[in-house]
Scaffold this active site. Structure first.
Site, PDB file in Angstrom:
ATOM      1  N   ASP A  67      46.784  48.578  81.855  1.00  0.00           N
ATOM      2  CA  ASP A  67      48.174  48.681  81.399  1.00  0.00           C
ATOM      3  C   ASP A  67      49.036  47.576  81.992  1.00  0.00           C
ATOM      4  O   ASP A  67      49.779  47.813  82.924  1.00  0.00           O
ATOM      5  CB  ASP A  67      48.736  50.048  81.821  1.00  0.00           C
ATOM      6  N   GLU A 114      49.466  59.868  75.378  1.00  0.00           N
ATOM      7  CA  GLU A 114      50.743  60.159  76.049  1.00  0.00           C
ATOM      8  C   GLU A 114      51.659  61.047  75.200  1.00  0.00           C
ATOM      9  O   GLU A 114      52.866  60.827  75.100  1.00  0.00           O
ATOM     10  CB  GLU A 114      51.451  58.845  76.437  1.00  0.00           C
ATOM     11  N   GLU A 151      57.433  45.574  83.256  1.00  0.00           N
ATOM     12  CA  GLU A 151      57.252  46.955  83.756  1.00  0.00           C
ATOM     13  C   GLU A 151      56.518  46.945  85.093  1.00  0.00           C
ATOM     14  O   GLU A 151      56.869  47.672  86.011  1.00  0.00           O
ATOM     15  CB  GLU A 151      56.462  47.756  82.725  1.00  0.00           C
TER      16      GLU A 151
HETATM   17  O1  GCW Z   1      51.896  52.715  80.582  1.00  0.00           O
HETATM   18  C1  GCW Z   1      52.597  53.115  79.557  1.00  0.00           C
HETATM   19  C2  GCW Z   1      54.054  52.832  79.820  1.00  0.00           C
HETATM   20  C3  GCW Z   1      54.831  53.575  78.776  1.00  0.00           C
HETATM   21  C4  GCW Z   1      54.418  53.046  77.386  1.00  0.00           C
HETATM   22  C5  GCW Z   1      52.894  53.146  77.241  1.00  0.00           C
HETATM   23  C6  GCW Z   1      52.433  52.463  75.965  1.00  0.00           C
HETATM   24  C7  GCW Z   1      55.778  53.156  75.418  1.00  0.00           C
HETATM   25  O2  GCW Z   1      54.410  53.233  81.115  1.00  0.00           O
HETATM   26  O3  GCW Z   1      56.208  53.405  78.999  1.00  0.00           O
HETATM   27  O4  GCW Z   1      55.023  53.844  76.398  1.00  0.00           O
HETATM   28  O5  GCW Z   1      52.247  52.479  78.331  1.00  0.00           O
HETATM   29  O6  GCW Z   1      52.043  51.304  76.055  1.00  0.00           O
HETATM   30  O7  GCW Z   1      52.477  53.112  74.933  1.00  0.00           O
END
Ligand code: GCW
Length: 694
Positions: A387, A307, A415
């Site tokens: 996730d 990411e 989340e």
């Molecule tokens: O799925 C993602 C979340 C992000 C998070 C990432 C992670 C901090 O939407 O917000 O980033 O996982 O776990 O690093």
């Protein structure tokens, strides 16, 4: 609908009541019990002048005075029957003089004994820790004993944590970004007031530390894993150190998430290659500087190569090489590295042979690295391969990296499980995860034993939770989400605890011993996870939620690549005939998941693409079961509302009203999910809902 309503984010009318969390120390209601307690807790004796000794003394004095309804004095030594003596052999001559050294050594520095004894000829209660933290945890356990109105007459309690690192991960940013100050945070802004620190130290930091110590949390990563270099910038270290000073008095070590390319961004180096001597030197110097401000600094948490976060892969180095470089630099100071396995997407293009299916990619990167991480690295894996969904299979890495310290990361902030709108008590979910048998070394190879380190004999064990706290006066956005914070701490201490007992403890400490309240609220907590699953993602359907910040609402069309719905069926074929994800598990587990008939129904659509007309064990077809699930989930919220309404007059009006409002919000959310998903699947499948299901 456009995100949580104003009511959903307000502190609510009972704000100050909620602020006290589970540490309310209200007078024991039964006068007879209160009198009996007073004879067993007549004064507090804590020797020594360390920060933890001061915290213990303050907590015992304030806690006992509150619970007993009288001022309980502090004394230098036991002068009367009923003294409460707390300490550890290293800092308390009174405790050292008891000769419990061998027993305490077996319990370790965070273990404790609470025992009725005699000192100076007086009957006393001793709270003895293996080390100072153990004594502190014992002091909170003793106060919880009174809060739960248990018998004080002849105490014999021994306990020690099953995991040695019990850590909150705060996804807090240094400055507002696309996710505001707290990524996936639904409780206001970051607790850390960077513009005021270090000169002004908000008393709230101490209440944060007390709350964590009371449930045995001993570590806090104060910043986002999608890290910002400001957190290790020299001019900001005094600010960080001021927080660490507050945490230290409650046995909490401060950790930092770091960007892997800090040597470039901060240090002006050409690159951040872990094998480059100038990069290694830069980290050694930066780490020494941090320890200059924070002598007991815990170490680093790293999100690498995912990411947009940089990592070692861009230099052709493995995650093990990348982690070990930092670990080597931290080792002389006693620091550790927590290295996340959360990787997927384009950053992995640099590694050949990575599968298309995103949920396979973390395993494919880390499984081959088993045994290559240094002994002061803990690999931190999310509980599931995707996730933090309301339901996922256990991450296949658990049980299959026997030569690695393998810790677990769960998400306390909701989340994917309702933000600050829905009640979703996650402790039953986490318990299922810890109880899961990986069969890696035959039956009994549970995730609990892998994480504790007992299955493969690892000294370093980690349970990490993405925090749900923020500046909202009720700490957690949804007031009942406090129970997720509490439950995380209790399971990190001992993941064999039963959800019901955790719910019972929390309810009695937060509300009352009124049997109607205890039964009502524990029932609401225990039913809320499956209710949320029912009206959002039944049968392992993954995933439906939108991409927005709050991820509250369904986006069925947008998420078709994830949940795999077609005109004839739904779910992802991850069997041997599909993406082959199933074979990342050891054969006996893989075989069970691979077969449509033996796959647990709650994971059916995770592992299989199933025709809408498939008949389930219940005799329903898949599509009718899904329609019924969405409707059932809405009815389930109605059950939560009715159970809460029945507590009117048994819970203080302010807090009762706050939760009632939230549950009404949740009902609207559930109805939106029901209507959106039933409409989507009716159109997609062309199969109408059977009328009597309405
Ligand atoms: O799925 C993602 C979340 C992000 C998070 C990432 C992670 C901090 O939407 O917000 O980033 O996982 O776990 O690093």
């Amino acid at each position: 609908m456009n995100g949580p309503s104003d009511a959903a984010v307000s502190a609510g009318t009972g704000a100050e009541e909620w602020y006290r969390l589970w540490l309310r120390y209200v007078p024991v209601s039964d006068a007879g019990l209160r009198e009996a307690y007073r004879s067993h807790a007549a004064e507090v004796v804590v020797e020594g002048s360390t920060p933890i000794a001061a915290s213990m003394r303050d907590e015992l004095r304030a806690g006992l005075s509150g619970l007993l309804g009288v001022e309980v004095p502090v004394s230098a030594e036991p002068g009367r029957a009923g003294a409460v003596v707390a300490g550890c052999p290293a800092t308390s001559p009174l405790v050292a003089g008891l000769g419990w050294g061998d027993e305490l050594a077996k319990l370790g520095p965070e273990g404790f004994i609470i025992r009725s004894a005699r000192i100076n000829g007086h009957p006393v209660t001793v709270i003895a820790g293996g080390g100072e933290r153990g004594a502190l945890y014992g002091a909170f356990r003793y106060l919880r004993h009174l809060q739960l109105q248990d018998d004080l007459s002849s105490l014999e309690i021994k306990d020690q944590p099953r995991n040695n690192l019990r850590v909150l991960n705060h996804w807090d940013n240094w400055h507002p970004t696309r996710h505001d100050m707290v990524e996936r945070g639904y409780a206001g802004s970051t607790l850390w007031q960077w513009d005021e620190l270090p000169d002004t130290v908000d008393p709230r930091y101490r209440d944060y530390a007390r709350a964590n110590a009371s449930i045995g949390i001993n570590g806090s990563v104060i910043n986002n894993v999608s890290a910002h270099v400001e957190f290790i910038q020299s001019e900001n270290l005094p600010k960080i150190a001021a927080l660490a000073d507050v945490f230290r008095a409650y046995g909490i070590r401060l950790y930092l998430s770091v960007r892997y390319d800090s040597p470039m961004v901060l240090g002006g180096l050409e690159k951040s290659d872990p094998l480059d001597p100038s990069v290694q030197a830069w980290w050694r110097e930066k780490i020494a500087e941090i320890y200059g401000h924070i002598p007991d600094f815990g170490g680093f948490l790293v999100k690498g190569d995912c990411e947009g976060q940089p990592g070692p892969l861009s230099y052709g180095r493995s995650h093990a090489v990348g982690a070990n470089m930092l670990a080597d630099a931290l080792r002389p100071h006693g620091g550790i590295v927590m290295w996340r396995t959360f990787v997927y997407g384009k950053e992995l293009d640099r590694i050949g042979g990575i599968s298309e299916d995103r949920v396979k990619q973390g395993f494919e990167v880390f499984y081959p690295l088993d045994g290559e991480f240094a002994d002061n690295v803990v690999v931190q894996a999310k509980n599931g391969p995707l996730d933090f969904q309301v339901r996922e299979p256990v991450n296949p890495l658990f049980g299959q990296m026997p030569n690695t310290n393998l810790g677990i990361e769960v998400q306390i902030t909701q989340e994917y499980t309702g933000g600050n709108v829905a009640l979703c008590w996650l402790i039953p979910q986490w318990k299922e995860i810890f109880d899961f048998d990986t069969l890696a070394k035959g039956p009994g190879s549970t995730v609990r034993k892998v994480v504790e380190g007992s299955l493969d004999g690892h000294p370093l064990s980690l349970v990490a939770g993405v925090a749900n706290t923020g500046t909202d006066r009720n700490w957690t956005g949804h007031p009942l989400a406090q129970a997720n914070w509490y439950g995380f701490g209790r399971l990190a201490w001992d993941s064999s605890l039963e959800p019901h007992s955790i719910a019972d403890e929390w309810t009695r400490m937060t509300f009352s011993h009124d049997d109607k309240v205890v039964r009502g609220i524990t029932g609401i907590l225990l039913g809320s996870w499956r209710t949320y699953e029912q009206f959002t993602q039944p049968l392992g359907l993954n995933l439906m939620v939108e991409r927005a910040r709050c991820r509250l609402y369904p986006e069925p069309v947008f998420r078709e690549p994830f949940h795999g719905a077609t005109e004839t069926g739904v779910g992802r074929d991850r069997t041997r005939g599909g993406t082959g994800y199933v074979d990342q598990y050891p054969p006996p587990v893989a075989d069970r998941f691979n077969d449509l008939d033996t796959c647990p129904e709650e994971l059916l659509l995770w592992f299989h693409h199933v025709p809408y007309t498939h008949t389930l064990k219940s005799g329903e077809t898949l599509i009718q079961h899904m329609y019924a699930s969405y409707r059932g989930g809405v009815r389930g919220v109605g059950v939560l509302i009715a159970a809460w309404d029945a507590l009117q007059g048994h819970v203080d009006a302010q807090r009762h009203d706050d939760v009632r409002q939230k549950l009404q919000e949740q009902l609207k959310l559930a109805e939106h999910w029901r209507d959106t998903c039933i409409c989507y699947f009716s159109e997609k499948s062309g199969i109408p809902e059977i009328a009597d299901e309405q």
